[in-house]
Design a protein around this motif. Structure first.
Motif, PDB file in Angstrom:
ATOM      1  N   ARG A 297      46.934  16.970  -8.444  1.00 23.38           N
ATOM      2  CA  ARG A 297      47.959  17.638  -7.372  1.00 23.38           C
ATOM      3  C   ARG A 297      48.599  18.897  -8.416  1.00 23.38           C
ATOM      4  O   ARG A 297      49.134  18.632  -9.430  1.00 23.38           O
TER       5      ARG A 297
ATOM      6  N   THR B   1      50.428  23.556   1.981  1.00 22.11           N
ATOM      7  CA  THR B   1      49.575  22.751   0.886  1.00 22.11           C
ATOM      8  C   THR B   1      47.956  22.921   1.389  1.00 22.11           C
ATOM      9  O   THR B   1      47.698  22.807   2.523  1.00 22.11           O
ATOM     10  N   TRP B   2      47.202  23.327   0.427  1.00 21.97           N
ATOM     11  CA  TRP B   2      45.856  23.589   0.505  1.00 21.97           C
ATOM     12  C   TRP B   2      44.887  22.451  -0.178  1.00 21.97           C
ATOM     13  O   TRP B   2      45.445  22.236  -1.207  1.00 21.97           O
ATOM     14  N   MET B   3      43.736  21.797   0.424  1.00 20.48           N
ATOM     15  CA  MET B   3      43.071  21.068  -0.315  1.00 20.48           C
ATOM     16  C   MET B   3      41.828  21.842  -0.626  1.00 20.48           C
ATOM     17  O   MET B   3      41.236  22.389   0.140  1.00 20.48           O
TER      18      MET B   3
ATOM     19  N   GLY C  60      38.578  18.426  -1.506  1.00 20.99           N
ATOM     20  CA  GLY C  60      39.678  17.532  -1.369  1.00 20.99           C
ATOM     21  C   GLY C  60      40.057  16.567  -2.500  1.00 20.99           C
ATOM     22  O   GLY C  60      41.326  15.986  -2.437  1.00 20.99           O
TER      23      GLY C  60
ATOM     24  N   THR D  59      50.053  22.720  -3.687  1.00 23.41           N
ATOM     25  CA  THR D  59      51.126  23.102  -2.690  1.00 23.41           C
ATOM     26  C   THR D  59      51.890  24.234  -3.500  1.00 23.41           C
ATOM     27  O   THR D  59      52.106  24.204  -4.692  1.00 23.41           O
TER      28      THR D  59
ATOM     29  N   LEU E  71      42.271  12.926  -8.570  1.00 24.28           N
ATOM     30  CA  LEU E  71      42.880  13.661  -7.546  1.00 24.28           C
ATOM     31  C   LEU E  71      43.957  14.489  -8.597  1.00 24.28           C
ATOM     32  O   LEU E  71      44.571  13.683  -9.332  1.00 24.28           O
TER      33      LEU E  71
ATOM     34  N   ARG F 256      51.363  21.791  -8.096  1.00 28.72           N
ATOM     35  CA  ARG F 256      52.636  22.425  -7.248  1.00 28.72           C
ATOM     36  C   ARG F 256      53.144  23.540  -8.006  1.00 28.72           C
ATOM     37  O   ARG F 256      53.335  23.311  -9.316  1.00 28.72           O
TER      38      ARG F 256
ATOM     39  N   GLU G 291      44.668  19.310  -4.818  1.00 27.67           N
ATOM     40  CA  GLU G 291      46.014  19.524  -3.672  1.00 27.67           C
ATOM     41  C   GLU G 291      46.729  20.655  -4.556  1.00 27.67           C
ATOM     42  O   GLU G 291      47.414  20.329  -5.303  1.00 27.67           O
TER      43      GLU G 291
END
Length: 219
Positions: free
Chosen positions: A57, A112-114, A118, A123, A55, A59, A121
């Protein structure tokens, strides 16, 4: 070109892709999303890495988002400017299109969009840098310190903004930026970063790489 800067200054400056390999999750914080090239380059490099984290992430902050058409145009232009390296970034327009499909829902504040089934992530924090940094979850393995130059956009590089960025880090968090302005270097060192000046991407002679040290104090 924009992709060369993304790859050399930001990904390379934060030790990517090696730093996310074998990880369950990895978090990137960017202080100026702009036209999205750093994000798209990170997505493309992550997608192409068979050892990538499960995953990612990402931001990012942006006070004045551009239109979706500008995202798409910028991705095409960056690919055209990549020259012999273009084959490594061939998916960039397609990734930009996937991002642009969410753009109609963009509003002030956090969203936030996946993406990537998925596994990615994103943001986006739309608003002024210091308040938005306070709204984001304080967790970053890597920081892309971006946002025009300190002379053009001093608010992005203020002591308050740098301190807010540092609060998202932990021991070992990597930070990269193209500026070597003395005020930025001194500010990062005062916050507990070990700062190194590295060879820059021409025409710039230097850039900065930094790592947050244990027991850093932000005042």
């Amino acid at each position: 070109g924009a992709l060369a800067q993304a790859a050399t200054v930001f990904l390379g400056g934060c030790g990517l892709p090696q730093a996310w390999q074998g990880r369950t999750a990895y978090a990137v914080l960017e202080t100026g999303f702009g036209l999205g090239i750093n994000f798209l380059a990170t997505w493309a490099r992550w997608e192409a890495d068979p050892q990538r984290c499960s995953l990612l992430r990402y931001r990012a902050l942006e006070a004045y988002p551009v239109a979706a058409d500008e995202l798409l145009r910028s991705a095409r232009q960056a690919l055209a400017e990549a020259g012999e390296a273009a084959h490594a970034w061939s998916r960039l327009p397609e990734l930009a299109q996937a991002l642009a499909q969410h753009w109609a829902t963009l509003r002030p504040g956090l969203q936030t969009w996946m993406l990537a089934d998925g596994q990615l992530e994103l943001t986006l924090a739309v608003g002024e840098v210091v308040p938005m940094l306070g709204e984001l979850e304080p967790s970053a393995d890597a920081v892309y310190l971006d946002g025009f130059s300190p002379s053009v956009n001093p608010q992005m590089w203020s002591p308050q903004a740098l301190a807010a960025v540092a609060r998202h880090g932990r021991a070992g968090t990597r930070l990269a930026t193209y500026t070597t302005q003395r005020g930025v270097r001194d500010g990062l060192e005062a916050l507990g970063f070990d700062v190194r000046r590295c060879p820059g991407l021409p025409p710039k002679k230097h850039r900065l790489e930094a790592a947050l040290q244990p027991h850093a104090a932000w005042g």
